[in-house]
Design a protein around this motif. Structure first.
Motif, PDB file in Angstrom:
ATOM      1  N   SER A 171      -3.964  57.823 -12.639  1.00  0.00           N
ATOM      2  CA  SER A 171      -5.120  57.470 -12.493  1.00  0.00           C
ATOM      3  C   SER A 171      -5.984  58.377 -11.349  1.00  0.00           C
ATOM      4  CB  SER A 171      -5.253  56.315 -11.539  1.00  0.00           C
ATOM      5  OG  SER A 171      -4.521  56.447 -10.259  1.00  0.00           O
ATOM      6  N   TRP A 172      -5.390  59.113 -10.795  1.00  0.00           N
ATOM      7  CA  TRP A 172      -6.219  60.239  -9.764  1.00  0.00           C
ATOM      8  C   TRP A 172      -6.664  61.255 -10.859  1.00  0.00           C
ATOM      9  CZ3 TRP A 172      -2.018  62.060  -5.633  1.00  0.00           C
ATOM     10  CH2 TRP A 172      -1.557  61.018  -4.783  1.00  0.00           C
ATOM     11  N   LEU A 173      -6.008  61.624 -11.663  1.00  0.00           N
ATOM     12  CA  LEU A 173      -6.400  62.699 -12.747  1.00  0.00           C
ATOM     13  C   LEU A 173      -7.428  62.467 -13.505  1.00  0.00           C
ATOM     14  CD1 LEU A 173      -5.590  65.637 -13.566  1.00  0.00           C
ATOM     15  CD2 LEU A 173      -4.029  64.612 -15.295  1.00  0.00           C
ATOM     16  N   ILE A 174      -7.047  61.194 -14.275  1.00  0.00           N
ATOM     17  CA  ILE A 174      -7.936  60.823 -15.359  1.00  0.00           C
ATOM     18  C   ILE A 174      -9.320  60.144 -14.959  1.00  0.00           C
ATOM     19  CG2 ILE A 174      -6.166  60.659 -17.242  1.00  0.00           C
ATOM     20  CD1 ILE A 174      -6.289  57.787 -16.706  1.00  0.00           C
ATOM     21  N   THR A 175      -9.217  59.878 -13.767  1.00  0.00           N
ATOM     22  CA  THR A 175     -10.760  59.512 -12.927  1.00  0.00           C
ATOM     23  C   THR A 175     -11.409  60.356 -12.107  1.00  0.00           C
ATOM     24  OG1 THR A 175      -9.691  58.276 -11.119  1.00  0.00           O
ATOM     25  CG2 THR A 175      -9.820  56.957 -13.404  1.00  0.00           C
ATOM     26  N   CYS A 185     -15.215  74.323 -11.180  1.00  0.00           N
ATOM     27  CA  CYS A 185     -13.749  74.867 -11.536  1.00  0.00           C
ATOM     28  C   CYS A 185     -13.189  74.731 -12.572  1.00  0.00           C
ATOM     29  CB  CYS A 185     -13.020  74.373 -10.300  1.00  0.00           C
ATOM     30  SG  CYS A 185     -13.353  74.414  -8.652  1.00  0.00           S
ATOM     31  N   HIS A 186     -12.161  75.177 -13.007  1.00  0.00           N
ATOM     32  CA  HIS A 186     -11.432  75.230 -14.154  1.00  0.00           C
ATOM     33  C   HIS A 186     -10.988  73.735 -14.336  1.00  0.00           C
ATOM     34  CE1 HIS A 186      -7.834  75.334 -16.664  1.00  0.00           C
ATOM     35  NE2 HIS A 186      -8.269  76.597 -16.796  1.00  0.00           N
ATOM     36  N   PRO A 193      -8.324  69.338 -10.850  1.00  0.00           N
ATOM     37  CA  PRO A 193      -7.655  68.068 -10.216  1.00  0.00           C
ATOM     38  C   PRO A 193      -6.365  68.012 -10.131  1.00  0.00           C
ATOM     39  CG  PRO A 193      -9.478  67.907 -11.923  1.00  0.00           C
ATOM     40  CD  PRO A 193      -9.385  69.190 -11.932  1.00  0.00           C
ATOM     41  N   ILE A 194      -5.437  68.693 -10.960  1.00  0.00           N
ATOM     42  CA  ILE A 194      -3.946  68.467 -10.559  1.00  0.00           C
ATOM     43  C   ILE A 194      -3.496  69.358  -9.221  1.00  0.00           C
ATOM     44  CG2 ILE A 194      -3.146  70.461 -11.925  1.00  0.00           C
ATOM     45  CD1 ILE A 194      -1.955  66.930 -11.877  1.00  0.00           C
ATOM     46  N   TYR A 195      -4.155  70.427  -9.206  1.00  0.00           N
ATOM     47  CA  TYR A 195      -4.048  71.154  -7.791  1.00  0.00           C
ATOM     48  C   TYR A 195      -4.252  70.262  -6.531  1.00  0.00           C
ATOM     49  CZ  TYR A 195      -3.004  75.606 -10.322  1.00  0.00           C
ATOM     50  OH  TYR A 195      -2.505  76.440 -10.950  1.00  0.00           O
ATOM     51  N   ARG A 251      -7.337  74.127   0.323  1.00  0.00           N
ATOM     52  CA  ARG A 251      -6.289  74.731   0.244  1.00  0.00           C
ATOM     53  C   ARG A 251      -5.841  74.673  -1.352  1.00  0.00           C
ATOM     54  NH1 ARG A 251      -4.013  72.187   5.894  1.00  0.00           N
ATOM     55  NH2 ARG A 251      -4.576  73.872   6.998  1.00  0.00           N
ATOM     56  N   ALA A 252      -6.721  73.524  -2.196  1.00  0.00           N
ATOM     57  CA  ALA A 252      -6.387  73.474  -3.487  1.00  0.00           C
ATOM     58  C   ALA A 252      -7.012  74.524  -4.221  1.00  0.00           C
ATOM     59  CB  ALA A 252      -7.187  72.358  -3.990  1.00  0.00           C
TER      60      ALA A 252
END
Length: 404
Positions: free
Chosen positions: A220-224, A246-247, A251-253, A295-296
């Protein structure tokens, strides 16, 4: 007669002086950033490289008014073009209408508290129309639950007319993987999470692997883009500033740095799936967002997707993922990119650090990898965000596969 609270007699006067100085410094810094944003906007052509740096750096784009000006530039959307127009009977003709309606009705908490009911209901109707129109115009896109959380963010910031154009662009590029008929590519992206963690903190990685927690807690973090899980809208739009500059895999970073930030909590858990999943699925609301954003960016520079995919021996070709459509997006844009300037600056700063080689990579014998070593420093992190790489240079050649 002098006031009894004259500065010389007030033991807190120096404290207030310090506060005033700090406030003045903050305001001056903010004013300087606003001036730089307007300078970039007024350049001919628009200095998109500078706008991306402003969106990434501390504080992001500062206000929704500024976002309405800058977000279209980041997505290469011409605000003078007429908005997309829907066909007749859009709701009756759409196969997704009932699901979209249910999701939008459940989205009450995404609207500002205290908003009049009539205004909220009007915005919900606009939200439905935007989603259905984008899907109608792009039949290759498939609706997923959580998509409305992204669309509502654009709607609340820029309004219906502009939101439709921005959502269409971000849907066909940044979000493209999530809108496939299956979740295969979404699983591929989630599968980047553990290799990132492994590069920074092998012990944490091994603990999570032993617990067999997987990566679904971050879905849910990623897809929203974290819109569904963060309650403070200010934090949501700050992340959108970052992600839009960004690329598509950023979001996954960011998800990875959240897990790394919670290292001690995770390692204190019982090493089983239920305990670790429960902990990680409850995202804290008081995260140090600016530090994690910085940091990401550091992690992206040091461990780009192409390196992680290669190391994981992925088999899936990247031309089926968002990275490839983002390549087309980049090639279609005639605007500047900050990638080489920021990357060169990062390399120069990296060379000046004696500890640079082991900043983010520690041996497995080291029990704890401190959060501080996730990046060089917050200041360096802002300088090092070369994640807006040209797809010709850094688009992954492969994507990770969740299942062999």
């Amino acid at each position: 007669m002098a006031s009894p609270r004259a500065q010389g007699d007030d033991p807190t006067s120096s404290h207030w002086d310090d506060d005033d100085a700090e406030t003045a410094g903050f305001n001056a810094k903010r004013k300087k950033k606003v001036a730089k944003i307007y300078q970039a906007l007024n350049s001919d052509p628009t200095d998109v490289a500078a706008l991306r740096r402003m969106a990434i750096s501390e504080g992001g784009l500062l206000t929704d008014e500024m976002r309405r000006k800058v977000w279209p530039k980041l997505l290469n959307v011409n605000t003078n073009d007429p908005p997309p127009v829907s066909g007749e009977n859009l709701r009756q003709m759409s196969k997704d209408y009932q699901q979209v309606l249910l999701d939008v009705r459940r989205s009450l908490r995404r609207f500002p508290p205290g908003m009049p009911k009539e205004q909220r209901e009007g915005l919900q109707e606009e939200l439905i129309d935007i989603i259905l129109l984008v899907l109608e115009r792009n039949p290759q896109l498939h609706y997923y639950q959580g998509y409305h959380d992204i669309v509502v963010t654009f709607l609340l910031v820029v309004g219906e007319r502009l939101a439709t154009s921005l959502v269409e662009k971000v849907s066909t590029h940044h979000l493209r993987d999530f809108m496939d008929p299956t979740m295969d590519n979404t699983k591929h992206i989630l599968n980047y999470l553990m290799p990132i963690i492994d590069q920074v903190n092998p012990e944490l990685h091994d603990f999570m692997q032993s617990a067999e927690v997987g990566t679904i807690f971050a879905l849910s973090w990623l897809i929203t883009w974290f819109g569904h899980v963060l309650s403070d809208f200010r934090h949501v739009v700050r992340l959108y500033d970052f992600f839009l500059a960004c690329h598509p895999l950023m979001p996954i970073y960011f998800a990875a740095v959240i897990v790394l930030y919670r290292e001690e909590e995770v390692l204190d858990c019982d090493c089983d799936m239920a305990s670790v999943h429960h902990l990680l699925s409850q995202i804290p609301q008081d995260l140090p967002y600016e530090m994690l954003i910085s940091r990401a960016g550091d992690l992206f520079v040091q461990f780009p997707p192409s390196r992680l995919a290669w190391e994981a021996a992925a088999q899936q070709q990247a031309n089926k993922t968002a990275a490839s459509t983002f390549k087309d997006f980049e090639l279609a844009s005639t605007q500047q990119r900050p990638d080489m300037v920021l990357r060169q600056r990062f390399r120069g700063l990296l060379r000046t650090e004696n500890r640079a080689k082991d900043v983010l990579t520690k041996p497995r014998t080291n029990r704890f990898v401190k959060l501080a070593v996730m990046g060089l420093t917050v200041a360096l992190g802002a300088a090092a965000l070369a994640m807006m790489k040209s797809a010709l240079e850094w688009a992954p050649k492969f994507q990770l596969q969740l299942f062999p």
